[in-house]
Design an enzyme around this catalytic site. Structure first.
Site, mmCIF file in Angstrom:
data_model
loop_
_atom_site.group_PDB
_atom_site.id
_atom_site.type_symbol
_atom_site.label_atom_id
_atom_site.label_comp_id
_atom_site.label_asym_id
_atom_site.label_seq_id
_atom_site.Cartn_x
_atom_site.Cartn_y
_atom_site.Cartn_z
ATOM 1 N N ASP A 171 0.864 -1.178 0.000
ATOM 2 C CA ASP A 171 0.000 0.000 0.000
ATOM 3 C C ASP A 171 0.895 1.220 0.000
ATOM 4 O OD1 ASP A 171 -2.773 -0.517 0.055
ATOM 5 O OD2 ASP A 171 -2.645 -1.220 2.106
ATOM 6 N N ARG A 179 4.416 3.273 2.893
ATOM 7 C CA ARG A 179 5.084 2.118 3.507
ATOM 8 C C ARG A 179 6.582 2.085 3.250
ATOM 9 N NH1 ARG A 179 0.506 1.715 6.241
ATOM 10 N NH2 ARG A 179 -1.255 1.036 4.980
ATOM 11 N N ARG A 240 -6.820 10.880 1.753
ATOM 12 C CA ARG A 240 -6.411 9.798 0.855
ATOM 13 C C ARG A 240 -7.147 9.892 -0.477
ATOM 14 N NH1 ARG A 240 -7.544 4.451 3.909
ATOM 15 N NH2 ARG A 240 -6.373 3.549 2.172
ATOM 16 N N LYS A 270 -9.222 1.127 -5.642
ATOM 17 C CA LYS A 270 -9.946 0.827 -4.411
ATOM 18 C C LYS A 270 -10.729 2.055 -3.948
ATOM 19 C CE LYS A 270 -5.915 1.866 -1.544
ATOM 20 N NZ LYS A 270 -4.876 1.351 -0.631
ATOM 21 N N HIS A 271 -11.766 1.883 -3.100
ATOM 22 C CA HIS A 271 -12.307 0.681 -2.495
ATOM 23 C C HIS A 271 -13.746 0.536 -2.975
ATOM 24 C CE1 HIS A 271 -9.354 2.423 0.343
ATOM 25 N NE2 HIS A 271 -9.002 1.164 0.594
ATOM 26 N N HIS A 283 -11.908 -1.130 9.684
ATOM 27 C CA HIS A 283 -10.949 -1.941 10.436
ATOM 28 C C HIS A 283 -11.526 -2.352 11.778
ATOM 29 C CE1 HIS A 283 -8.117 0.448 7.838
ATOM 30 N NE2 HIS A 283 -7.795 -0.805 7.566
ATOM 31 N N ASP A 355 -10.748 -6.554 0.392
ATOM 32 C CA ASP A 355 -9.987 -5.893 1.446
ATOM 33 C C ASP A 355 -9.651 -6.973 2.475
ATOM 34 O OD1 ASP A 355 -8.764 -3.889 2.928
ATOM 35 O OD2 ASP A 355 -10.430 -2.502 2.717
#
Length: 457
Positions: A171, A179, A240, A270-271, A283, A355
């Protein structure tokens, strides 16, 4: 015969499938024999998150999975007209698929996370024994450039002898979802880029992101984000997203997607169907959006429809419940949303990726085993399992059992694996090691590109 090598001819990704078929057929005619191919959360979360593949020939029409609607059992992408008369015996992907065991096939449908910064024993087992199709790395797997390159090379080496190269995924969006280690120049958020409203700059962003992740051994990036930031209370998307309008997200998101693709990195949009109007972090809990199909079609679906029109290769599906579309299953497990709408009405023929199935939205409301079977029956191809070896084992066992007891047909599994192998072939993936890169030039380009966005960070 090596996996595939048309990139040396500088063909575009959309020209490569026909080239591959032509090459294979020529080799077959010349040799008389067939070749063989030899916090910590995923997807939506900032702490740890993840063009339609064009097979060289269609597989023999398989039976639909048990109880599936016609739209939920979709064949791999149509081939170019000039290749339509090719038979399966001349199709390297079909022949590779025919030589795989059920266990091999199920492995290709799993994309898994690992623990720590080295290829520990569980990671080695998932690759060597379960033959998983891909790995996703997050911030807690990465400490430095040298360590990251060593890890990606070790993981790929562990895949030696398995049916197909690994998807090495990450990601890397920019902004708070970054990352890559500190040696890389920082990418601004999508929102900062969106404020400049420059599609060309977004395209360059995709190219630079691709070069960055590729330099350390990745071949897939879970980007671009095509969510529209329509809810100011959204706890998980925010900056984002490129912005709050469909037009802006479409133009910049598609430009980034094409930039990633142009540098040989698989982009995963995504998403789907859209995470921009949620007020709950998936999450932690299962978000619920009470919009109708007509309402979604006017906003959230527009970027994804545009991506499909531009031959998107892979789509990540979110864990969001849309009661007016499917009152029982979230999008990631829904035959209505994946099979009938994404694959049926929108005509998406590429790879569908869930996901992370270990997110709270799933594990607090469904058993992991049942969710795994449901998403395959719905039309998903790759199941993302970001946490813990035991979870990968549970998902793998559930899928194997579902085929053996007839809940899912092996023909349904073949559909997904064909699409996966075709995507790997299209991007000419290999498990070849990469050297530790000199980032001087790349970092200079990133810094020069990002200057207009510094005030919008």
């Amino acid at each position: 015969m090596k996996w595939f090598s048309p990139r040396q001819y500088k063909l575009s990704p959309h020209q490569r499938p026909l080239f591959l078929l032509t090459t294979v057929v020529c080799l077959l005619l010349a040799s008389g024999c067939g070749g063989s191919g030899g916090s910590a959360q995923a997807g939506t979360g900032p702490s740890r998150a993840p063009a339609s593949a064009s097979p060289s020939a269609p597989v023999t029409t398989p039976a639909a999975s048990a109880g599936a609607t016609p739209a939920a059992s979709v064949q791999p992408s149509a081939t170019p007209a000039s290749a339509a008369d090719s038979t399966d015996t001349n199709d390297v992907i079909s022949r590779k698929l025919a030589g795989m065991t059920l266990e091999d096939k199920i492995g290709q449908m799993l994309l898994v996370g690992i623990d720590g910064t080295t290829a520990e024993s569980a990671a080695q087992k998932m690759i060597a024994e379960d033959k998983v199709g891909g790995i996703i790395l997050y911030s807690d797997n990465i400490s430095s450039l040298k360590q990251l390159v060593s890890l990606t090379n070790t993981l790929k080496k562990s895949n030696n002898g398995n049916p197909a190269p690994l998807f090495m995924s990450v990601d890397q969006e920019g902004g708070k979802v970054s990352r890559l280690p500190d040696e890389y120049a920082v990418f601004p958020s999508n929102a900062a880029v969106g404020k400049e409203n420059n599609a060309a700059a977004a395209g360059t962003m995709g190219e630079l992101l691709a070069r960055a992740v590729k330099s350390s051994g990745f071949n897939m990036d879970f980007a671009p984000v095509l969510d529209i930031n329509s809810n100011p209370d959204n706890p998980v998307i925010g900056d984002r997203s490129f912005g709050s309008t469909a037009d802006l997200v479409v133009r910049l998101g598609i430009a980034e997607m094409k930039g990633l693709e142009s540098e040989g990195i698989v982009p995963v949009v995504k998403h789907y169907p859209g995470h921009g109007d949620t007020s709950v972090d998936s999450h932690l809990e299962l978000p619920v959006i009470n919009k109708t199909e007509a309402q979604l079609a006017k906003l959230e679906w527009l970027p994804f429809q545009a991506a499909i029109k531009e031959k998107a290769d892979a789509v990540m599906v979110a864990h969001i419940l849309y009661p007016k579309l499917d009152p029982e299953k979230p999008a990631s497990l829904s035959r209505v949303i994946i099979g009938e709408q994404l694959r049926g009405e929108m005509g998406f023929k590429g790879v569908v990726i869930t996901d992370d199935l270990t997110m709270g939205a799933i594990v607090k409301n469904y058993s992991l085993a049942a969710a795994a079977v449901d998403t395959v029956r719905a039309g998903s191809d790759i199941l993302l399992v970001a946490h813990e070896y035991k979870n990968e084992q549970a998902v793998r066992a559930a899928l194997l059992s579902s085929v053996k007891d007839g809940t899912v047909t092996e023909a349904r599994i073949d559909e997904s694996v064909y699409r996966i192998l075709a995507l790997k072939a299209k991007y000419e993936l290999t498990d070849q090691a990469v050297p530790v890169p000199d980032l001087t030039g790349l970092n200079s380009e990133i810094k020069a590109w990002r200057k207009p966005f510094q005030q919008n960070k």
